[in-house]
Design a protein around this motif. Structure first.
Motif, PDB file in Angstrom:
ATOM      1  N   ILE A 122       0.831  -1.217   0.000  1.00 61.57           N
ATOM      2  CA  ILE A 122       0.000   0.000   0.000  1.00 61.57           C
ATOM      3  C   ILE A 122       0.861   1.260   0.000  1.00 61.57           C
ATOM      4  CG2 ILE A 122      -0.330   0.305   2.479  1.00 61.57           C
ATOM      5  CD1 ILE A 122      -3.275   0.944   1.864  1.00 61.57           C
ATOM      6  N   THR A 123       2.044   1.180   0.581  1.00 55.28           N
ATOM      7  CA  THR A 123       2.935   2.348   0.609  1.00 55.28           C
ATOM      8  C   THR A 123       3.819   2.418  -0.630  1.00 55.28           C
ATOM      9  OG1 THR A 123       4.603   1.121   1.858  1.00 55.28           O
ATOM     10  CG2 THR A 123       3.015   2.423   3.123  1.00 55.28           C
ATOM     11  N   THR A 124       3.654   1.505  -1.542  1.00 62.18           N
ATOM     12  CA  THR A 124       4.411   1.391  -2.795  1.00 62.18           C
ATOM     13  C   THR A 124       5.906   1.190  -2.571  1.00 62.18           C
ATOM     14  OG1 THR A 124       4.723   3.777  -3.188  1.00 62.18           O
ATOM     15  CG2 THR A 124       2.702   2.775  -4.050  1.00 62.18           C
ATOM     16  N   VAL A 125       6.293   0.685  -1.404  1.00 62.48           N
ATOM     17  CA  VAL A 125       7.705   0.379  -1.148  1.00 62.48           C
ATOM     18  C   VAL A 125       8.082  -0.899  -1.870  1.00 62.48           C
ATOM     19  CG1 VAL A 125       9.384  -0.218   0.643  1.00 62.48           C
ATOM     20  CG2 VAL A 125       7.729   1.599   1.045  1.00 62.48           C
ATOM     21  N   GLY A 126       7.322  -1.967  -1.635  1.00 68.05           N
ATOM     22  CA  GLY A 126       7.521  -3.224  -2.339  1.00 68.05           C
ATOM     23  C   GLY A 126       8.915  -3.800  -2.219  1.00 68.05           C
ATOM     24  N   TYR A 127       9.323  -4.234  -1.042  1.00 70.24           N
ATOM     25  CA  TYR A 127      10.662  -4.792  -0.830  1.00 70.24           C
ATOM     26  C   TYR A 127      10.926  -6.025  -1.686  1.00 70.24           C
ATOM     27  CZ  TYR A 127      11.158  -1.764   3.226  1.00 70.24           C
ATOM     28  OH  TYR A 127      11.243  -0.689   4.049  1.00 70.24           O
ATOM     29  N   GLY A 128       9.905  -6.813  -1.957  1.00 76.71           N
ATOM     30  CA  GLY A 128      10.079  -8.013  -2.758  1.00 76.71           C
ATOM     31  C   GLY A 128      10.316  -9.263  -1.937  1.00 76.71           C
ATOM     32  N   ASP A 129      10.335  -9.135  -0.608  1.00 74.26           N
ATOM     33  CA  ASP A 129      10.544 -10.317   0.225  1.00 74.26           C
ATOM     34  C   ASP A 129       9.290 -11.174   0.314  1.00 74.26           C
ATOM     35  OD1 ASP A 129       9.255  -8.339   1.659  1.00 74.26           O
ATOM     36  OD2 ASP A 129      10.283  -8.746   3.547  1.00 74.26           O
ATOM     37  N   GLN A 130       8.129 -10.565   0.196  1.00 73.50           N
ATOM     38  CA  GLN A 130       6.849 -11.267   0.175  1.00 73.50           C
ATOM     39  C   GLN A 130       6.112 -10.828  -1.078  1.00 73.50           C
ATOM     40  OE1 GLN A 130       6.030 -13.482   2.548  1.00 73.50           O
ATOM     41  NE2 GLN A 130       7.823 -13.003   3.774  1.00 73.50           N
ATOM     42  N   PHE A 131       5.562 -11.786  -1.807  1.00 67.38           N
ATOM     43  CA  PHE A 131       4.821 -11.440  -3.012  1.00 67.38           C
ATOM     44  C   PHE A 131       3.855 -12.566  -3.347  1.00 67.38           C
ATOM     45  CE2 PHE A 131       8.855 -13.349  -4.042  1.00 67.38           C
ATOM     46  CZ  PHE A 131       8.513 -14.386  -4.889  1.00 67.38           C
ATOM     47  N   PRO A 132       2.697 -12.220  -3.909  1.00 70.29           N
ATOM     48  CA  PRO A 132       1.727 -13.253  -4.278  1.00 70.29           C
ATOM     49  C   PRO A 132       2.160 -13.997  -5.543  1.00 70.29           C
ATOM     50  CG  PRO A 132       0.857 -11.082  -4.764  1.00 70.29           C
ATOM     51  CD  PRO A 132       2.162 -10.872  -4.089  1.00 70.29           C
ATOM     52  N   VAL A 133       1.848 -15.284  -5.590  1.00 71.77           N
ATOM     53  CA  VAL A 133       2.191 -16.089  -6.760  1.00 71.77           C
ATOM     54  C   VAL A 133       0.959 -16.574  -7.514  1.00 71.77           C
ATOM     55  CG1 VAL A 133       4.415 -16.827  -5.825  1.00 71.77           C
ATOM     56  CG2 VAL A 133       2.388 -18.211  -5.400  1.00 71.77           C
ATOM     57  N   THR A 134      -0.212 -16.490  -6.902  1.00 71.23           N
ATOM     58  CA  THR A 134      -1.438 -16.918  -7.575  1.00 71.23           C
ATOM     59  C   THR A 134      -2.052 -15.746  -8.329  1.00 71.23           C
ATOM     60  OG1 THR A 134      -2.853 -16.398  -5.691  1.00 71.23           O
ATOM     61  CG2 THR A 134      -1.912 -18.624  -5.771  1.00 71.23           C
ATOM     62  N   THR A 135      -2.871 -16.052  -9.291  1.00 71.21           N
ATOM     63  CA  THR A 135      -3.540 -15.002 -10.069  1.00 71.21           C
ATOM     64  C   THR A 135      -4.431 -14.147  -9.173  1.00 71.21           C
ATOM     65  OG1 THR A 135      -3.488 -16.393 -12.035  1.00 71.21           O
ATOM     66  CG2 THR A 135      -5.043 -14.556 -12.037  1.00 71.21           C
ATOM     67  N   LEU A 136      -5.213 -14.790  -8.318  1.00 70.20           N
ATOM     68  CA  LEU A 136      -6.090 -14.038  -7.422  1.00 70.20           C
ATOM     69  C   LEU A 136      -5.276 -13.180  -6.454  1.00 70.20           C
ATOM     70  CD1 LEU A 136      -8.914 -13.336  -6.490  1.00 70.20           C
ATOM     71  CD2 LEU A 136      -8.858 -15.365  -5.028  1.00 70.20           C
ATOM     72  N   GLY A 137      -4.194 -13.715  -5.935  1.00 67.21           N
ATOM     73  CA  GLY A 137      -3.332 -12.939  -5.045  1.00 67.21           C
ATOM     74  C   GLY A 137      -2.735 -11.732  -5.743  1.00 67.21           C
ATOM     75  N   ARG A 138      -2.351 -11.894  -6.983  1.00 64.60           N
ATOM     76  CA  ARG A 138      -1.796 -10.775  -7.748  1.00 64.60           C
ATOM     77  C   ARG A 138      -2.863  -9.728  -8.055  1.00 64.60           C
ATOM     78  NH1 ARG A 138       2.396 -14.096 -11.684  1.00 64.60           N
ATOM     79  NH2 ARG A 138       3.872 -14.524 -10.006  1.00 64.60           N
ATOM     80  N   LEU A 139      -4.090 -10.169  -8.291  1.00 57.78           N
ATOM     81  CA  LEU A 139      -5.178  -9.207  -8.499  1.00 57.78           C
ATOM     82  C   LEU A 139      -5.431  -8.395  -7.226  1.00 57.78           C
ATOM     83  CD1 LEU A 139      -7.695 -11.298 -10.621  1.00 57.78           C
ATOM     84  CD2 LEU A 139      -6.359  -9.323 -11.366  1.00 57.78           C
ATOM     85  N   VAL A 140      -5.367  -9.047  -6.078  1.00 57.87           N
ATOM     86  CA  VAL A 140      -5.476  -8.317  -4.805  1.00 57.87           C
ATOM     87  C   VAL A 140      -4.344  -7.299  -4.714  1.00 57.87           C
ATOM     88  CG1 VAL A 140      -5.341  -8.526  -2.286  1.00 57.87           C
ATOM     89  CG2 VAL A 140      -6.670 -10.183  -3.596  1.00 57.87           C
ATOM     90  N   GLY A 141      -3.148  -7.698  -5.118  1.00 54.98           N
ATOM     91  CA  GLY A 141      -2.000  -6.791  -5.092  1.00 54.98           C
ATOM     92  C   GLY A 141      -2.183  -5.571  -5.971  1.00 54.98           C
ATOM     93  N   VAL A 142      -2.695  -5.769  -7.168  1.00 57.35           N
ATOM     94  CA  VAL A 142      -2.946  -4.638  -8.074  1.00 57.35           C
ATOM     95  C   VAL A 142      -3.964  -3.684  -7.460  1.00 57.35           C
ATOM     96  CG1 VAL A 142      -3.945  -4.015 -10.311  1.00 57.35           C
ATOM     97  CG2 VAL A 142      -2.276  -5.855 -10.162  1.00 57.35           C
ATOM     98  N   PHE A 143      -5.022  -4.239  -6.879  1.00 55.33           N
ATOM     99  CA  PHE A 143      -6.029  -3.407  -6.226  1.00 55.33           C
ATOM    100  C   PHE A 143      -5.412  -2.603  -5.083  1.00 55.33           C
ATOM    101  CE2 PHE A 143      -9.150  -2.817  -2.839  1.00 55.33           C
ATOM    102  CZ  PHE A 143     -10.050  -1.989  -3.487  1.00 55.33           C
ATOM    103  N   VAL A 144      -4.583  -3.242  -4.274  1.00 57.58           N
ATOM    104  CA  VAL A 144      -3.948  -2.549  -3.134  1.00 57.58           C
ATOM    105  C   VAL A 144      -3.034  -1.430  -3.629  1.00 57.58           C
ATOM    106  CG1 VAL A 144      -2.348  -2.832  -1.192  1.00 57.58           C
ATOM    107  CG2 VAL A 144      -4.142  -4.513  -1.588  1.00 57.58           C
ATOM    108  N   MET A 145      -2.306  -1.675  -4.701  1.00 57.67           N
ATOM    109  CA  MET A 145      -1.418  -0.632  -5.238  1.00 57.67           C
ATOM    110  C   MET A 145      -2.203   0.589  -5.699  1.00 57.67           C
ATOM    111  SD  MET A 145       1.411  -2.712  -7.397  1.00 57.67           S
ATOM    112  CE  MET A 145       1.163  -4.463  -7.271  1.00 57.67           C
ATOM    113  N   PHE A 146      -3.239   0.356  -6.486  1.00 57.70           N
ATOM    114  CA  PHE A 146      -4.050   1.477  -6.965  1.00 57.70           C
ATOM    115  C   PHE A 146      -4.760   2.187  -5.820  1.00 57.70           C
ATOM    116  CE2 PHE A 146      -3.926  -0.531 -11.253  1.00 57.70           C
ATOM    117  CZ  PHE A 146      -3.420   0.564 -11.930  1.00 57.70           C
ATOM    118  N   ALA A 147      -5.320   1.437  -4.900  1.00 60.70           N
ATOM    119  CA  ALA A 147      -6.023   2.034  -3.756  1.00 60.70           C
ATOM    120  C   ALA A 147      -5.050   2.811  -2.876  1.00 60.70           C
ATOM    121  CB  ALA A 147      -6.725   0.959  -2.953  1.00 60.70           C
TER     122      ALA A 147
END
Length: 79
Positions: A44-69
């Protein structure tokens, strides 16, 4: 106050959503609620360290929503 409240609700919901999406995947690196909260905060803070990241399609869609929000919340709160 409203921006911080909206961010906290979004972080909580995103953590629950990404954990639900990722928990069943054997390749997932988000396996606990603590890891999901950490991922939601850095996303949400757009830092994105890369240590944790979603690997499923649904998880990535949640990620895109969180980034935009997150950008929207920060942008609307910075007046």
């Amino acid at each position: 106050i409203y921006g911080a409240g909206a961010a906290m609700v979004l972080i909580w919901m995103a953590a629950l959503g990404v954990l639900d999406a990722e928990r069943a995947s054997p390749d997932a690196n988000i396996q606990s609620f603590g890891e999901a909260i950490w991922w939601a905060f850095v996303t949400i803070t757009t830092v994105g360290y890369g240590d944790q990241f979603p690997v499923t399609t649904l998880g990535r869609l949640v990620g895109v929503f969180v980034m935009f929000a997150g950008v929207g919340i920060i942008g609307s709160s910075a007046r």
